[in-house]
Design an enzyme around this catalytic site. Structure first.
Site, PDB file in Angstrom:
ATOM      1  CG  ASP A 149      -2.197   0.854   0.880  1.00 12.67           C
ATOM      2  OD1 ASP A 149      -3.276   0.245   0.788  1.00 12.67           O
ATOM      3  OD2 ASP A 149      -2.082   2.091   0.703  1.00 12.67           O
ATOM      4  CG  ASN A 159      -7.853  -4.238  -3.519  1.00 15.36           C
ATOM      5  OD1 ASN A 159      -9.065  -4.310  -3.631  1.00 15.36           O
ATOM      6  ND2 ASN A 159      -7.261  -3.484  -2.589  1.00 15.36           N
ATOM      7  CB  SER A 163     -15.957  -0.842 -10.642  1.00 17.56           C
ATOM      8  OG  SER A 163     -17.046  -0.018 -10.325  1.00 17.56           O
ATOM      9  CE1 TYR A 182     -12.579   2.827  -9.743  1.00 15.85           C
ATOM     10  CE2 TYR A 182     -14.940   2.664 -10.172  1.00 15.85           C
ATOM     11  CZ  TYR A 182     -13.812   2.250  -9.481  1.00 15.85           C
ATOM     12  OH  TYR A 182     -13.923   1.283  -8.526  1.00 15.85           O
ATOM     13  CE  LYS A 206     -11.752  -0.496 -10.487  1.00 16.54           C
ATOM     14  NZ  LYS A 206     -10.609  -1.220  -9.912  1.00 16.54           N
ATOM     15  CB  ALA A 212     -16.941  -3.466   0.127  1.00 11.90           C
ATOM     16  CB  ALA A 213     -18.662   0.039   3.838  1.00 10.59           C
ATOM     17  NE  ARG A 223      -8.574   5.651   0.635  1.00 15.94           N
ATOM     18  CZ  ARG A 223      -7.342   6.132   0.598  1.00 15.94           C
ATOM     19  NH1 ARG A 223      -6.980   7.050   1.471  1.00 15.94           N
ATOM     20  NH2 ARG A 223      -6.478   5.703  -0.274  1.00 15.94           N
TER      21      ARG A 223
END
Ligand code: NAD
Length: 915
Positions: free
Chosen positions: A526, A589, A641, A654, A658, A686-687, A689
């Site tokens: 990361d 990811n 996505s 995006y 994707k 998913a939840a 940020r």
């Protein structure tokens, strides 16, 4: 100090729901409803008091030296032999020393506490140390009686001795009366019972309080000095009343186990005592009572040594190991209360030669084999020559107990022809992990549970019964080890090395944690930047996840590189190779967002998003692919996505990135094929940020990343043999998304170019996705495009041509167009076949279907070398594909004719979703 030094228990795995008894017999005995709650323990057909006593004793002997045992007292009123020392069978099964006193205690429900008391007093007198007391009962009851509801089967065992005492014996008080609220005459099957009211009021309600009060008085105690009061009573309300009469509040009274097990006869006081000891603390004072033609009351004080007792299954463990059934007729059969036809095979002679039983008693009852003194090879049975071909020594065998050794199933079968009370008769080869094997029956399991490699445990059971001579034959059987089947199904990543990019937060973090929990070594990558990818980055997010993994006992290293740079990608892969020596799994990811509508989308925002998602995946996957190729295994997960798959306002950058990943996957799956590298794509929800300001708050709450993890991990596992597929996953919902292609429509003539008007005229038909297919690759798509359903006739121009329907309303072409869409790629591993279909009648024609490399392609016409040819009329074919005509029936009735490899034709049912 004299007292209890160890305890054990046994409750059969089967439990019968009491409602099942009521449902079956309530029409006849409506009052059963009053007690039809909970479940009762129920012996399997091959269990009895002796087998249960063996099981409880084995539990009690956990961590003990059997050679120190000097006595075995067995209490039961349901012993299989009236004149053969039943305790002797138990002692032989347990391989206890020959020089022991084995004795049966019977003929009263308080035989369990009588045996315990006798053992304690014998130890007190110094005559014997270490006496094993086992009590077990399998009482028979008439169908539709209250007792059928109240009773349960079970066993308990206690070791009595003077060393390492866990509950010191403080004293006893006994009263004996010929109070007969029930009896069972010699040779009778069932109890005769007097009125329950009388048993309750004059028996339990008076005799138990008398003995307990007598004991307290004798020891100078009051109920205030007692922490646990243990006594049996089938009558729930009376159980409470007796306690109340004795001044014991509900917190002191041991539960009578009615709801979970039922009353286990002579074993019950002991079983309740074992349950109490499981949670008792040093210093606790326990008063227990056993009832039956009087009452024995005993007092114990728990010592510090209880904390050192090795773990065992005991009552709590056996209560948890259960299989509940509502099958009342099964119960009736197991108890011999109905006599269904068993067939003539059941009449085969079953006489036991007592001479052989005596000579082979250690082998038959004790499961004792041999171990070679020279080479250490165990074998069953014990013989004069060692089975190890490299040894072959003569007369070098020592005794070797197999019963407690870990073993696995090597082969198994379910035999429906063999006689069995619980068909199919399940048996097979059991391989012991330290060596030695034997053919064994399997018990306490369904056939479906069995599998090669499944860990099993050996249990002592009834094998056959010689009804003519009244003799029961015992032997050892194998039963699946508790939790073993679940453990075998568990998807493990042990030995695998994984990289998860963007694993410092959100989904990546959740993937990394679970991969590590399941044994993978993980590179946690990361950059630690802001949501839009800006900023200098930080090592904190990756470090924190590594710490979490390590704190949970896993292995991980952190990496802070940027996926979007060539050096970053190289370094991330190198981190895996340097730290762990290989790479098996890559989860691409990492992601950022820079949302704007296209007109406002400056190039920097466009490029930043494409850099991280698309170029980032390329940068890391490229070196990863090389490492996986070298390792001969790989699983690559890309992250798309819904915005890319389906579109979302303000996310052109995006969405483009994707969806580009789907293109990357489509080609990469082909490149990875021969190296066992599978590439799939996940579209998570998913939840995190990234979604906190786009998801409604209530959805945000529910959409935890953990709900996406199972799909991501499955796609990264060895179990997944799918490649090139897209899966949606979020909030526990999962679906597959795919690029589907409608049936092609050919326009224009052989020499004429179609016109724009031709398109306009056939617009609806071209748009029609009925019969759409998923195509394996560009080649399949090209062939498909050039294989039109039907060229629209010129007469149909100007009007929409409808798909041709053959006789009986069957559109055979449409069926073949849709065939690839019903193909089950997962069932086609290793399958290489060509099915040729020759369909006669209106709408018929010739089609071939080729299955290779888990893909399916359908072509019009004849194949050169079909594996098998299937000939059918169009109507019958439609019925078969529609699920209305079973293939086997079609074949046997002559509607389906098969040429070539008939066996391979049977694959059709497996490979396609029919119906
Ligand atoms: P997140 O922001 O919580 O996690 C993404 C992580 O990637 C962050 O920790 C970030 O620091 C890291 N990262 C960003 N750029 C990086 C780079 N250049 N190099 C290394 N690390 C970098 O977001 P999330 O929701 O967990 O998203 C994970 C992935 O799932 C993303 O690819 C996202 O597009 C995708 N996705 C998420 C959702 C969803 O509902 N959350 C939906 C569809 C797709």
């Amino acid at each position: 100090m004299i007292g209890i030094t160890s305890y054990g228990a046994y409750i059969p795995k089967l439990r019968l729901e009491r409602t099942a008894i009521f449902q079956a017999m309530g029409w006849f005995a409506p009052a059963l409803m009053m007690v039809a709650d909970g479940e009762r323990a129920m012996c399997n057909w091959d269990e009895d008091a002796v087998t249960m006593a063996v099981a409880a004793s084995r539990d009690c002997l956990t961590g003990m030296d059997k050679r120190q045992v000097q006595g075995l007292f067995l209490a039961s009123t349901t012993l299989p032999f009236a004149d053969r020392q039943n305790a002797g069978i138990v002692a032989t099964a347990l391989n206890l020393p020959d020089a022991i006193l084995a004795s049966d205690f019977t003929a009263s429900q308080k035989a369990g506490t009588s045996a315990l008391l006798t053992a304690l007093e014998s130890a007190q007198g110094g005559a014997r140390r270490n006496i094993l007391v086992a009590a077990a009962d399998r009482r028979e009851t008439r169908p539709a009686s209250f007792y059928e509801m109240w009773y349960g089967d079970g066993a308990a065992a206690l070791m009595v001795g003077d060393r390492d005492v866990i509950a010191e014996f403080k004293g006893s008080y006994t009263v004996s009366y010929d109070f007969v609220e029930h009896y069972r005459a010699a040779g009778r099957h069932f109890d005769y019972t007097w009125e329950e009211r009388w048993a309750r009021d004059e028996g339990y309600g008076k005799i138990i309080p008398e003995a307990v009060s007598g004991l307290l008085q004798k020891l100078g105690l009051t109920m205030a000095d007692v922490d646990h009061l243990v006594f049996p009573c089938v009558f729930q309300a009376e159980h409470r009343n007796i306690a109340k009469k004795l001044g014991a509040g509900p917190e002191k009274v041991a539960d009578n186990m009615h709801a979970v097990c039922g009353e286990t006869g002579t074993a019950h006081s002991l079983l309740m005592l074992v349950r109490t000891l499981e949670t008792a603390r040093p210093g606790d004072r326990i008063v227990m009572a056993g009832f039956g033609q009087g009452c024995n009351a005993l007092c114990f004080e728990v010592t510090d040594a209880i904390a050192d007792l090795p773990p065992r299954i005991a009552v709590s463990g056996y209560l948890a190991r259960k299989k509940t059934t509502g099958n009342y007729t099964r119960w009736l059969k197991f108890r011999n209360l109905i006599q269904p036809e068993m067939g003539i095979r059941a009449e085969a002679p079953a006489q036991t030669a007592m001479t052989a039983l005596w000579r082979k008693r250690k082998m038959l009852l004790g499961l004792v084999g041999g171990i070679c003194r020279q080479c250490g090879t165990p074998q069953f049975p014990k013989m004069d020559i060692c089975v190890n071909p490299e040894c072959g020594a003569h007369h070098t065998q020592d005794d070797y107990e197999f019963a407690g050794r870990p073993a696995r199933i090597k082969t198994f079968t379910g035999d429906l022809l063999a006689v069995s009370v619980d068909p199919p008769h399940k048996y097979g080869m059991v391989q012991f992990e330290d060596g030695g094997r034997l053919m064994a029956d399997f018990t306490d399991c369904d056939f479906e549970e069995l599998q090669v490699g499944l860990p099993v445990q050996m249990v002592f059971r009834r094998r056959t019964e010689d009804e003519q001579r009244g003799f029961v034959n015992y032997f050892w059987k194998a039963t699946p080890a508790p939790g073993a089947a679940e453990e075998m199904k568990r998807i493990s990543f042990a030995g695998r090395v994984a990289i998860v990019t963007g694993a410092g937060a959100g989904l990546g973090r959740a993937y990394a944690l679970e991969l590590a929990r399941r044994g993978a070594k993980v590179v946690v990558n990361d950059l630690g930047g802001a949501r839009d990818g800006s900023g200098a980055g930080s090592s904190t997010p990756a470090d924190q996840v590594v710490e979490e993994i390590q704190a949970a006992g896993g292995e991980a290293v952190a990496n802070y590189d940027n996926v979007a740079t060539p050096e970053g990608g190289e370094r991330i892969v190198r981190a895996a190779l340097e730290a762990f020596g290989r790479l098996d799994i890559l989860v691409n990811n990492a992601g950022i967002l820079r949302d704007k509508s296209l007109i406002k989308m400056e190039p920097e925002n466009w490029h930043a998003v494409l850099d991280v998602h698309l170029h980032g995946a390329y940068r890391v996957t490229r070196p990863a692919m090389a490492a996986m190729r070298d390792g001969g295994f790989g699983r690559i997960l890309l992250t798309t996505s819904a915005a890319g798959l389906y579109g979302n306002f303000g996310q052109t950058n995006y969405a483009a990135a994707k969806m580009a990943l789907v293109g990357l996957m489509n080609s990469l799956k082909l490149e990875g094929q021969k190296h066992n590298i599978k590439v799939n794509t996940i579209a998570p929800l998913a939840a995190s940020r990234l979604t906190e300001d786009v998801m409604p708050p209530e959805l945000f709450e529910r959409a935890q990343p953990e709900y996406v993890v199972p799909m991501a991990l499955y796609l990264c596992s060895e179990a997944c043999d799918r490649s090139g597929a897209i899966f949606n996953a979020g909030m526990g919902y999962f679906s597959r998304a795919a690029v589907m292609t409608g049936p092609p429509v050919q326009l224009g003539g052989d020499d004429t170019v179609p016109t724009v008007e031709d398109i306009a005229d056939h617009w609806e038909r071209i748009n029609d996705l009925r019969g759409a297919k998923e195509l394996a690759d560009l080649n399949a798509a090209t062939v498909d495009l050039m294989t039109p359903v039907q060229k629209p006739s010129s007469a149909a121009a100007g009007a929409e041509a409808k798909p041709a329907a053959a006789e009986g309303g069957v559109d055979v072409q449409a069926i073949f167009d849709g065939l690839a869409g019903t193909f089950k790629a997962e069932a086609a591993q290793g399958v290489d076949v060509v099915f040729q279909f020759l369909i006669s009648g209106s709408g018929g024609g010739e089609w071939s279907c080729t299955i290779r490399d888990q893909t399916c392609s359908v072509a019009n016409g004849r194949h050169d070398k079909p594996t098998c040819t299937l000939k059918m009329a169009a109507g019958d074919f439609g019925a078969m594909i529609g699920g209305r005509l079973p293939p086997m029936q079609a074949f046997t009735s002559g509607k389906l004719k098969i040429e070539g490899d008939i066996m391979k034709s049977q694959l059709i049912e497996k490979l396609f979703k029919i119906g």
